[in-house]
Design an enzyme around this catalytic site. Sequence first.
Site, PDB file in Angstrom:
ATOM      1  N   ASP A  71      44.885  42.310  48.817  1.00  0.00           N
ATOM      2  CA  ASP A  71      45.102  43.155  47.563  1.00  0.00           C
ATOM      3  C   ASP A  71      44.543  44.527  47.544  1.00  0.00           C
ATOM      4  O   ASP A  71      45.155  45.602  47.233  1.00  0.00           O
ATOM      5  CB  ASP A  71      45.001  42.247  46.317  1.00  0.00           C
ATOM      6  CG  ASP A  71      45.579  41.224  46.193  1.00  0.00           C
ATOM      7  OD1 ASP A  71      46.902  41.162  46.565  1.00  0.00           O
ATOM      8  OD2 ASP A  71      45.201  39.954  45.749  1.00  0.00           O
ATOM      9  N   HIS A  98      41.023  35.549  42.771  1.00  0.00           N
ATOM     10  CA  HIS A  98      41.034  36.681  43.120  1.00  0.00           C
ATOM     11  C   HIS A  98      41.688  37.625  42.016  1.00  0.00           C
ATOM     12  O   HIS A  98      41.999  38.639  42.272  1.00  0.00           O
ATOM     13  CB  HIS A  98      41.364  37.328  44.465  1.00  0.00           C
ATOM     14  CG  HIS A  98      42.791  36.961  44.775  1.00  0.00           C
ATOM     15  ND1 HIS A  98      43.283  35.743  44.834  1.00  0.00           N
ATOM     16  CD2 HIS A  98      43.953  37.769  44.924  1.00  0.00           C
ATOM     17  CE1 HIS A  98      44.606  35.781  45.134  1.00  0.00           C
ATOM     18  NE2 HIS A  98      44.923  37.145  45.251  1.00  0.00           N
TER      19      HIS A  98
END
Length: 152
Positions: A71, A98
Site C-alpha cells: 500500500d 495495516h
Amino acid sequence: MEFTTRTIAAQKHIALVAHDHCKQSLLDWVGTNKEQLKEHTLYATGTTGNLIQLNTGLPVKSMLSGPMGGDQQVGALISEGKIDLMIFFWDPLNAVPHDPDVKALLRLATVWNIPVATNRATADFLVNSALFKEPVQIAIPDYQRYLQDRLK
C-alpha cells in the site's frame, strides 16, 4: 496551498488494490472490463496483482502485498505522479492490521487528486467515462511553491 496542473495521458497508469474479502469481486470486475484495461498500464499490490495476472493474463506490475508495504509503495507512486487512477475494493466491515497504511493510501490519492473507485459501481463509472480514453487535466498541489513557502 497553491495548485498547478498535471495531464493524465490517454493511456492511464491504474493501481488495482483489494482487501482479502474483496479480491474475488475485483477479479470479477477486471475480467468484465479486461478489454478496456488492456490498453492501460496496470499496477497492483502483491497478491492482488498476481491473482489478476493468473486469472486474466493481463500484465500487472506487482508491488509487495499490502500488509508488507505494498500500500505504501502504491502511495509513493501516486505522490510521484506515476499513478493516474486507483481502483481499491476495500472491506469496510473488517479491520485489517495495516489500516493506517490504507488510510495513508487513500489520503495520498485525495491529496494528489486522482480518481478513486472504492466499489464496483464507481469503478464502472470510471472505465465507462469518455475521459477514461482521453488525456485529462487535473489540479495537483504545486509542490515546488509549497517547498519554497516553507523554506522562507
